[in-house]
Design a protein around this motif. Structure first.
Motif, PDB file in Angstrom:
ATOM      1  N   PHE A  20       0.844  -1.185   0.000  1.00  0.00           N
ATOM      2  CA  PHE A  20       0.000   0.000   0.000  1.00  0.00           C
ATOM      3  C   PHE A  20       0.884   1.242   0.000  1.00  0.00           C
ATOM      4  O   PHE A  20       2.086   1.156   0.183  1.00  0.00           O
ATOM      5  CB  PHE A  20      -0.926   0.015   1.218  1.00  0.00           C
ATOM      6  N   GLY A  21       0.261   2.390  -0.207  1.00  0.00           N
ATOM      7  CA  GLY A  21       0.987   3.650  -0.173  1.00  0.00           C
ATOM      8  C   GLY A  21       0.350   4.591   0.830  1.00  0.00           C
ATOM      9  O   GLY A  21      -0.863   4.585   1.007  1.00  0.00           O
ATOM     10  N   LEU A  22       1.167   5.391   1.495  1.00  0.00           N
ATOM     11  CA  LEU A  22       0.687   6.376   2.462  1.00  0.00           C
ATOM     12  C   LEU A  22       1.600   7.587   2.385  1.00  0.00           C
ATOM     13  O   LEU A  22       2.822   7.445   2.458  1.00  0.00           O
ATOM     14  CB  LEU A  22       0.715   5.796   3.884  1.00  0.00           C
ATOM     15  N   ASN A  23       1.022   8.759   2.230  1.00  0.00           N
ATOM     16  CA  ASN A  23       1.785  10.001   2.210  1.00  0.00           C
ATOM     17  C   ASN A  23       1.457  10.783   3.472  1.00  0.00           C
ATOM     18  O   ASN A  23       0.341  11.292   3.624  1.00  0.00           O
ATOM     19  CB  ASN A  23       1.426  10.836   0.973  1.00  0.00           C
ATOM     20  N   ALA A  24       2.421  10.869   4.374  1.00  0.00           N
ATOM     21  CA  ALA A  24       2.230  11.569   5.642  1.00  0.00           C
ATOM     22  C   ALA A  24       3.578  12.038   6.149  1.00  0.00           C
ATOM     23  O   ALA A  24       4.623  11.510   5.751  1.00  0.00           O
ATOM     24  CB  ALA A  24       1.568  10.639   6.659  1.00  0.00           C
ATOM     25  N   VAL A  79      -1.488  13.428   7.265  1.00  0.00           N
ATOM     26  CA  VAL A  79      -1.581  12.997   5.868  1.00  0.00           C
ATOM     27  C   VAL A  79      -1.364  14.209   4.950  1.00  0.00           C
ATOM     28  O   VAL A  79      -1.952  15.270   5.161  1.00  0.00           O
ATOM     29  CB  VAL A  79      -2.955  12.348   5.596  1.00  0.00           C
ATOM     30  N   THR A  80      -0.513  14.017   3.935  1.00  0.00           N
ATOM     31  CA  THR A  80      -0.184  15.103   3.003  1.00  0.00           C
ATOM     32  C   THR A  80      -0.762  14.896   1.601  1.00  0.00           C
ATOM     33  O   THR A  80      -0.696  15.794   0.769  1.00  0.00           O
ATOM     34  CB  THR A  80       1.338  15.261   2.881  1.00  0.00           C
ATOM     35  N   LYS A  81      -1.326  13.716   1.341  1.00  0.00           N
ATOM     36  CA  LYS A  81      -1.940  13.427   0.037  1.00  0.00           C
ATOM     37  C   LYS A  81      -3.078  12.446   0.257  1.00  0.00           C
ATOM     38  O   LYS A  81      -2.938  11.483   1.003  1.00  0.00           O
ATOM     39  CB  LYS A  81      -0.892  12.830  -0.915  1.00  0.00           C
ATOM     40  N   ASP A  82      -4.216  12.699  -0.399  1.00  0.00           N
ATOM     41  CA  ASP A  82      -5.372  11.824  -0.252  1.00  0.00           C
ATOM     42  C   ASP A  82      -5.048  10.391  -0.640  1.00  0.00           C
ATOM     43  O   ASP A  82      -4.278  10.147  -1.576  1.00  0.00           O
ATOM     44  CB  ASP A  82      -6.538  12.304  -1.132  1.00  0.00           C
ATOM     45  N   LYS A 117      -7.110   6.360  -1.032  1.00  0.00           N
ATOM     46  CA  LYS A 117      -8.135   5.839  -1.936  1.00  0.00           C
ATOM     47  C   LYS A 117      -9.398   6.702  -1.880  1.00  0.00           C
ATOM     48  O   LYS A 117      -9.748   7.260  -0.836  1.00  0.00           O
ATOM     49  CB  LYS A 117      -8.438   4.377  -1.639  1.00  0.00           C
ATOM     50  N   ALA A 118     -10.071   6.818  -3.024  1.00  0.00           N
ATOM     51  CA  ALA A 118     -11.213   7.719  -3.165  1.00  0.00           C
ATOM     52  C   ALA A 118     -12.393   7.316  -2.284  1.00  0.00           C
ATOM     53  O   ALA A 118     -13.103   8.168  -1.762  1.00  0.00           O
ATOM     54  CB  ALA A 118     -11.652   7.783  -4.625  1.00  0.00           C
ATOM     55  N   ASP A 119     -12.604   6.027  -2.097  1.00  0.00           N
ATOM     56  CA  ASP A 119     -13.764   5.554  -1.350  1.00  0.00           C
ATOM     57  C   ASP A 119     -13.361   5.149   0.070  1.00  0.00           C
ATOM     58  O   ASP A 119     -12.947   4.021   0.304  1.00  0.00           O
ATOM     59  CB  ASP A 119     -14.400   4.365  -2.082  1.00  0.00           C
ATOM     60  N   GLY A 120     -13.435   6.087   1.007  1.00  0.00           N
ATOM     61  CA  GLY A 120     -13.195   5.756   2.408  1.00  0.00           C
ATOM     62  C   GLY A 120     -11.753   5.821   2.871  1.00  0.00           C
ATOM     63  O   GLY A 120     -11.446   5.379   3.972  1.00  0.00           O
ATOM     64  N   GLY A 121     -10.865   6.371   2.067  1.00  0.00           N
ATOM     65  CA  GLY A 121      -9.461   6.446   2.457  1.00  0.00           C
ATOM     66  C   GLY A 121      -9.136   7.707   3.236  1.00  0.00           C
ATOM     67  O   GLY A 121     -10.001   8.526   3.531  1.00  0.00           O
ATOM     68  N   GLU A 122      -7.861   7.858   3.565  1.00  0.00           N
ATOM     69  CA  GLU A 122      -7.399   9.029   4.294  1.00  0.00           C
ATOM     70  C   GLU A 122      -7.438  10.261   3.399  1.00  0.00           C
ATOM     71  O   GLU A 122      -7.392  10.157   2.183  1.00  0.00           O
ATOM     72  CB  GLU A 122      -5.985   8.798   4.849  1.00  0.00           C
ATOM     73  N   ARG A 123      -7.534  11.426   4.050  1.00  0.00           N
ATOM     74  CA  ARG A 123      -7.586  12.710   3.355  1.00  0.00           C
ATOM     75  C   ARG A 123      -6.492  13.626   3.904  1.00  0.00           C
ATOM     76  O   ARG A 123      -6.067  13.489   5.046  1.00  0.00           O
ATOM     77  CB  ARG A 123      -8.946  13.401   3.562  1.00  0.00           C
ATOM     78  N   VAL A 124      -6.089  14.588   3.090  1.00  0.00           N
ATOM     79  CA  VAL A 124      -5.099  15.578   3.518  1.00  0.00           C
ATOM     80  C   VAL A 124      -5.586  16.217   4.821  1.00  0.00           C
ATOM     81  O   VAL A 124      -6.750  16.605   4.930  1.00  0.00           O
ATOM     82  CB  VAL A 124      -4.877  16.656   2.428  1.00  0.00           C
ATOM     83  N   GLY A 125      -4.707  16.275   5.806  1.00  0.00           N
ATOM     84  CA  GLY A 125      -5.040  16.862   7.104  1.00  0.00           C
ATOM     85  C   GLY A 125      -5.445  15.858   8.156  1.00  0.00           C
ATOM     86  O   GLY A 125      -5.502  16.187   9.341  1.00  0.00           O
ATOM     87  N   ASP A 126      -5.757  14.609   7.752  1.00  0.00           N
ATOM     88  CA  ASP A 126      -6.072  13.569   8.741  1.00  0.00           C
ATOM     89  C   ASP A 126      -4.855  13.312   9.613  1.00  0.00           C
ATOM     90  O   ASP A 126      -3.709  13.409   9.148  1.00  0.00           O
ATOM     91  CB  ASP A 126      -6.462  12.249   8.062  1.00  0.00           C
ATOM     92  N   VAL A 127      -5.099  12.956  10.861  1.00  0.00           N
ATOM     93  CA  VAL A 127      -4.031  12.614  11.795  1.00  0.00           C
ATOM     94  C   VAL A 127      -3.958  11.092  11.883  1.00  0.00           C
ATOM     95  O   VAL A 127      -4.959  10.442  12.204  1.00  0.00           O
ATOM     96  CB  VAL A 127      -4.309  13.200  13.201  1.00  0.00           C
TER      97      VAL A 127
END
Length: 182
Positions: A104-108, A117-120, A122-132
């Motif tokens: 998987f990939g994670l940008n944080a 998180v610095t980059k959203d 997956k579109a359906d239910g994934g992390e969003r920019v600003g999530d901790v």
């Protein structure tokens, strides 16, 4: 020079992680989060005035989040269900539990004492920019645990070590817990 950004692409890599992981001896339920610094704090905090490493100040009077999820498994091995309570750190937020197939990939990256998180995702239910990023599953051998990212965010290398224990040798998925500002 190491970059403070986290861009993970977890392939079938192996990670050697040994410093202080606390695992639950009951493999069918994980009922609390782990703090990798627990043992170190007991030895290092002889001075009452010293603040414990990795402590989180409760910033809100809101009730704890309570949730559960099936612990990722490999093949037919059933590990069980994690039942978790987690105090919110944001005044207004919701909890988002994300499962990703490995790799998987994670940008944080670490920001203001948390991993943000610095980059959203997956579109359906994934992390969003600003999530901790609050928690992640981690493995020591074939024993699962929950790693409390918020309590260890100041040691970003340790957070990365916990994330990369989720590899295809022990599980097919990773579970990430995010607190999303509302």
């Amino acid at each position: 020079m190491k970059s403070p950004s986290l861009i993970l692409s977890l392939l079938a890599s192996t990670a050697i992680v040994s410093n202080g992981f606390v695992i639950n001896n009951n493999p069918t339920r994980i009922s609390r989060t782990t703090n990798l610094y627990e043992q170190q704090e007991e030895n290092d905090n002889d001075d009452e005035e010293a603040a414990p490493t990795g402590s989180i100040e409760r910033l809100t009077s809101r009730p704890d989040f309570a949730f559960s999820f099936e612990v990722p498994k490999k093949g037919i091995a059933d590990v069980g269900t994690a039942e978790v309570t987690l105090p919110p750190i944001l005044e207004s937020s919701e909890l988002v539990v994300v499962r990703y197939a490995l790799p998987f990939g994670l940008n944080a990256e670490p920001q203001n004492g948390q991993v943000i998180v610095t980059k959203d995702g997956k579109a359906d239910g994934g992390e969003r920019v600003g999530d901790v990023l609050r928690q992640t599953t981690y493995w020591r051998g074939n024993q699962p645990g929950l790693f409390d990212v918020s309590k260890n965010a100041e040691n970003f290398d340790l957070v990365v070590q916990a994330l990369v224990t989720n590899d295809l040798a022990v599980a097919d998925e990773i579970v990430l817990v995010f607190e999303r500002p509302c």
